[in-house]
Design a protein around this motif. Structure first.
Motif, PDB file in Angstrom:
ATOM      1  N   ALA A 102      59.277  -0.273-117.636  1.00 22.82           N
ATOM      2  CA  ALA A 102      58.529  -0.705-116.447  1.00 22.82           C
ATOM      3  C   ALA A 102      57.706  -1.960-116.669  1.00 22.82           C
ATOM      4  O   ALA A 102      56.856  -2.276-115.835  1.00 22.82           O
ATOM      5  CB  ALA A 102      57.624   0.436-115.986  1.00 22.82           C
TER       6      ALA A 102
ATOM      7  N   THR B 155      58.440  -4.996-116.280  1.00 16.77           N
ATOM      8  CA  THR B 155      58.597  -5.930-115.153  1.00 16.77           C
ATOM      9  C   THR B 155      57.813  -5.474-113.924  1.00 16.77           C
ATOM     10  O   THR B 155      57.663  -6.243-112.971  1.00 16.77           O
ATOM     11  CB  THR B 155      60.079  -6.091-114.764  1.00 16.77           C
ATOM     12  OG1 THR B 155      60.621  -4.804-114.440  1.00 16.77           O
ATOM     13  CG2 THR B 155      60.878  -6.714-115.908  1.00 16.77           C
ATOM     14  N   LYS B 156      57.301  -4.241-113.934  1.00 12.63           N
ATOM     15  CA  LYS B 156      56.493  -3.721-112.824  1.00 12.63           C
ATOM     16  C   LYS B 156      54.995  -3.927-113.054  1.00 12.63           C
ATOM     17  O   LYS B 156      54.171  -3.366-112.328  1.00 12.63           O
ATOM     18  CB  LYS B 156      56.757  -2.216-112.628  1.00 12.63           C
ATOM     19  CG  LYS B 156      58.202  -1.858-112.384  1.00 12.63           C
ATOM     20  CD  LYS B 156      58.701  -2.378-111.052  1.00 12.63           C
ATOM     21  CE  LYS B 156      60.117  -1.913-110.767  1.00 12.63           C
ATOM     22  NZ  LYS B 156      60.658  -2.494-109.518  1.00 12.63           N
TER      23      LYS B 156
ATOM     24  N   ASP C 262      52.830  -4.672-110.028  1.00 16.46           N
ATOM     25  CA  ASP C 262      52.597  -3.518-109.156  1.00 16.46           C
ATOM     26  C   ASP C 262      51.551  -2.588-109.758  1.00 16.46           C
ATOM     27  O   ASP C 262      50.691  -2.052-109.045  1.00 16.46           O
ATOM     28  CB  ASP C 262      53.909  -2.747-108.932  1.00 16.46           C
ATOM     29  CG  ASP C 262      54.924  -3.561-108.161  1.00 16.46           C
ATOM     30  OD1 ASP C 262      54.551  -4.172-107.147  1.00 16.46           O
ATOM     31  OD2 ASP C 262      56.094  -3.592-108.578  1.00 16.46           O
ATOM     32  N   VAL C 263      51.634  -2.379-111.083  1.00 15.04           N
ATOM     33  CA  VAL C 263      50.680  -1.489-111.746  1.00 15.04           C
ATOM     34  C   VAL C 263      49.266  -2.056-111.642  1.00 15.04           C
ATOM     35  O   VAL C 263      48.312  -1.336-111.318  1.00 15.04           O
ATOM     36  CB  VAL C 263      51.075  -1.281-113.224  1.00 15.04           C
ATOM     37  CG1 VAL C 263      50.004  -0.469-113.945  1.00 15.04           C
ATOM     38  CG2 VAL C 263      52.428  -0.583-113.327  1.00 15.04           C
TER      39      VAL C 263
ATOM     40  N   LEU D 165      52.912   6.397-109.737  1.00 14.70           N
ATOM     41  CA  LEU D 165      53.794   5.432-110.402  1.00 14.70           C
ATOM     42  C   LEU D 165      55.067   6.082-110.909  1.00 14.70           C
ATOM     43  O   LEU D 165      56.158   5.512-110.794  1.00 14.70           O
ATOM     44  CB  LEU D 165      53.034   4.774-111.562  1.00 14.70           C
ATOM     45  CG  LEU D 165      51.930   3.796-111.157  1.00 14.70           C
ATOM     46  CD1 LEU D 165      51.031   3.472-112.335  1.00 14.70           C
ATOM     47  CD2 LEU D 165      52.547   2.515-110.591  1.00 14.70           C
TER      48      LEU D 165
ATOM     49  N   GLN E 101      57.490   6.734-108.087  1.00 11.66           N
ATOM     50  CA  GLN E 101      58.113   5.521-107.545  1.00 11.66           C
ATOM     51  C   GLN E 101      59.113   4.888-108.499  1.00 11.66           C
ATOM     52  O   GLN E 101      60.168   4.413-108.069  1.00 11.66           O
ATOM     53  CB  GLN E 101      57.030   4.497-107.208  1.00 11.66           C
ATOM     54  CG  GLN E 101      56.108   4.891-106.079  1.00 11.66           C
ATOM     55  CD  GLN E 101      55.078   3.814-105.796  1.00 11.66           C
ATOM     56  OE1 GLN E 101      55.419   2.706-105.389  1.00 11.66           O
ATOM     57  NE2 GLN E 101      53.815   4.127-106.041  1.00 11.66           N
ATOM     58  N   PHE E 102      58.792   4.883-109.806  1.00 13.97           N
ATOM     59  CA  PHE E 102      59.594   4.087-110.738  1.00 13.97           C
ATOM     60  C   PHE E 102      60.200   4.858-111.902  1.00 13.97           C
ATOM     61  O   PHE E 102      60.988   4.312-112.659  1.00 13.97           O
ATOM     62  CB  PHE E 102      58.721   2.949-111.316  1.00 13.97           C
ATOM     63  CG  PHE E 102      58.066   2.094-110.274  1.00 13.97           C
ATOM     64  CD1 PHE E 102      58.819   1.379-109.350  1.00 13.97           C
ATOM     65  CD2 PHE E 102      56.682   1.995-110.201  1.00 13.97           C
ATOM     66  CE1 PHE E 102      58.215   0.591-108.382  1.00 13.97           C
ATOM     67  CE2 PHE E 102      56.059   1.195-109.246  1.00 13.97           C
ATOM     68  CZ  PHE E 102      56.831   0.491-108.336  1.00 13.97           C
TER      69      PHE E 102
ATOM     70  N   VAL F  56      57.724   5.435-117.069  1.00 15.72           N
ATOM     71  CA  VAL F  56      56.942   4.287-116.604  1.00 15.72           C
ATOM     72  C   VAL F  56      55.673   3.994-117.397  1.00 15.72           C
ATOM     73  O   VAL F  56      55.491   2.885-117.887  1.00 15.72           O
ATOM     74  CB  VAL F  56      56.566   4.419-115.096  1.00 15.72           C
ATOM     75  CG1 VAL F  56      55.922   3.141-114.579  1.00 15.72           C
ATOM     76  CG2 VAL F  56      57.779   4.774-114.282  1.00 15.72           C
TER      77      VAL F  56
ATOM     78  N   ASN G  56      53.520 -10.653-109.944  1.00 14.37           N
ATOM     79  CA  ASN G  56      54.666 -10.315-109.090  1.00 14.37           C
ATOM     80  C   ASN G  56      55.384 -11.569-108.605  1.00 14.37           C
ATOM     81  O   ASN G  56      56.620 -11.623-108.553  1.00 14.37           O
ATOM     82  CB  ASN G  56      54.213  -9.474-107.893  1.00 14.37           C
ATOM     83  CG  ASN G  56      54.115  -8.001-108.220  1.00 14.37           C
ATOM     84  OD1 ASN G  56      54.733  -7.531-109.174  1.00 14.37           O
ATOM     85  ND2 ASN G  56      53.340  -7.261-107.443  1.00 14.37           N
TER      86      ASN G  56
ATOM     87  N   ASN H 193      57.450 -12.994-111.540  1.00  8.05           N
ATOM     88  CA  ASN H 193      58.658 -12.191-111.777  1.00  8.05           C
ATOM     89  C   ASN H 193      59.675 -12.368-110.660  1.00  8.05           C
ATOM     90  O   ASN H 193      60.884 -12.482-110.909  1.00  8.05           O
ATOM     91  CB  ASN H 193      58.286 -10.712-111.918  1.00  8.05           C
ATOM     92  CG  ASN H 193      57.781 -10.363-113.308  1.00  8.05           C
ATOM     93  OD1 ASN H 193      58.316 -10.842-114.302  1.00  8.05           O
ATOM     94  ND2 ASN H 193      56.748  -9.536-113.390  1.00  8.05           N
TER      95      ASN H 193
END
Length: 374
Positions: free
Chosen positions: A100, A102-103, A106-107, A190, A193-194, A202, A257, A260
């Motif tokens: 995760a 690349t997230k 969002d985190v 989280l 969702q992921f 995640v 974000n 990325n």
């Protein structure tokens, strides 16, 4: 009498090579401060308005900036301050796992929207042995080897998160360990969702305050140079600095974000608190050419910043174009989708610094990830 709070703070004086200690008084009615030198028992700073500090910034473990001096808050100065401001503040570890990274934007958005603060962050790649040390309590579990292989397979991002009841708040944001269970019981979490399964789920969150203290020391040790190393590559790369004003405004997640989404690879990431001397040295190339030089130095010293290594062929040119003109007003007029157009305020508080000259890309990355992280 004005309401006031008292703190014990420390400041490292680079010129005298001394750690100086002060009492810091904060008056919330007008956001003013005054300081007293503890050792010399005399006033160091008369009461002065300081718009950059709020009541929410003042808690043990945080760092605040007063007149370009970065002060570490090490204790509450009286019982009233401790009772009023310190009772619920906690620090915990938030660890983004390899599946995760690349997230991360969002985190971070979720963390800031939950009234928590990220005060430290570092991208690192754990060895199998380091992962085993971190998860030592699971070594007898049947999934231990599979989890160690996963946790050492690619970079992770460790963050220190601070706020009211941070440990339990972060655990709620994380959700149950098994993503299918999380989808039923905490669909906004989280992991719901992921997450994929009980291992590729995640994020990690500390269970207790004691676990948080141990886990934070693992990634951010008090002894410099003894934690897991950063992931900088120092090749085909350029430097991006998310400036202190953008971090304090909660824009970090949005900026990450955007980077990325534009297809750039963030190969290293770390938060730094840059002192005056280092800021002047880093920006030295601008000293005789940019009228905002001294304001740029002050901004870089005003709080934590986040350094990124952007890795890609022909990166300096393409990433500089993605950041846009230094003046956000001009950027909004000419290139409205660039970082500075979207998140900048003025020519100094323009969201990000990026390397201007291609030949300086690796040098600027080295300055942060080799020299400052040394």
């Amino acid at each position: 009498m004005d309401d006031r709070f008292v703190f014990l703070v420390e400041w490292f004086d680079p010129f005298a090579d001394l750690l100086r200690r002060y009492q810091l008084f904060f008056y919330p009615n007008d956001s003013s401060v005054e300081m007293f030198d503890v050792k010399n028992r005399k006033r160091f700073l008369a009461r002065t308005k300081c718009d950059g500090i709020s009541r929410e910034d003042l808690f043990v473990g945080n760092r605040v900036t007063v007149l370009s001096r970065q002060l570490n808050v090490i204790a509450y100065g009286d019982q009233y301050t401790a009772n009023t401001l310190g009772s619920k503040k906690e620090r915990t570890l938030a660890l983004i796992k390899p599946d995760a990274v690349t997230k991360i934007g969002d985190v971070m958005e979720l963390i800031y929207s939950s009234n928590l603060m990220v005060t430290k962050a570092k991208m690192t790649k754990l060895t199998w042995s380091q992962a085993a040390d971190f998860y030592v309590e699971h070594q007898s579990k049947p999934f231990f080897n599979e989890m160690m292989q996963f946790m050492s397979s690619a970079p992770v991002v460790a963050m220190e998160v601070i706020g009211d009841e941070a440990t339990s708040v972060w655990r709620r944001l994380v959700g149950p360990a098994d993503p299918p269970v999380a989808q039923r019981e905490a669909p906004q979490s989280l992991r719901a969702q992921f997450g994929t399964d009980g291992i590729k789920n995640v994020v990690h969150g500390s269970d207790t305050l004691a676990a948080a203290a141990r886990e934070l020391e693992f990634f951010f040790p008090s002894t410099i140079g003894h934690g897991p190393s950063n992931t900088a590559l120092y090749t085909d790369s350029t430097c991006c600095i998310i400036k202190p004003h953008a971090i304090s405004e909660g824009l970090t997640g949005k900026i990450l974000n955007s980077i990325n989404a534009a297809g750039f690879d963030i190969s290293a990431l770390q938060m730094f608190n840059v002192g005056q001397a280092n800021a002047e040295e880093f920006y030295e190339v601008y000293k005789e050419v940019v009228t905002e030089y001294f304001s740029m130095v002050t901004e870089l010293c005003s709080g934590p910043c986040m350094a990124l290594e952007i890795h890609q062929k022909d990166t300096p040119k393409t990433f500089r174009e993605f950041c846009g003109p230094a003046d956000p007003e001009l950027a909004r007029l000419l290139q409205p989708n660039t970082l500075r157009a979207l998140y900048g305020k003025d020519k100094v508080r323009n969201a990000v610094h990026c390397t201007d000259l291609a030949e300086d890309g690796v040098l600027e990355v080295q300055y942060f990830f080799k020299i400052l992280d040394g």
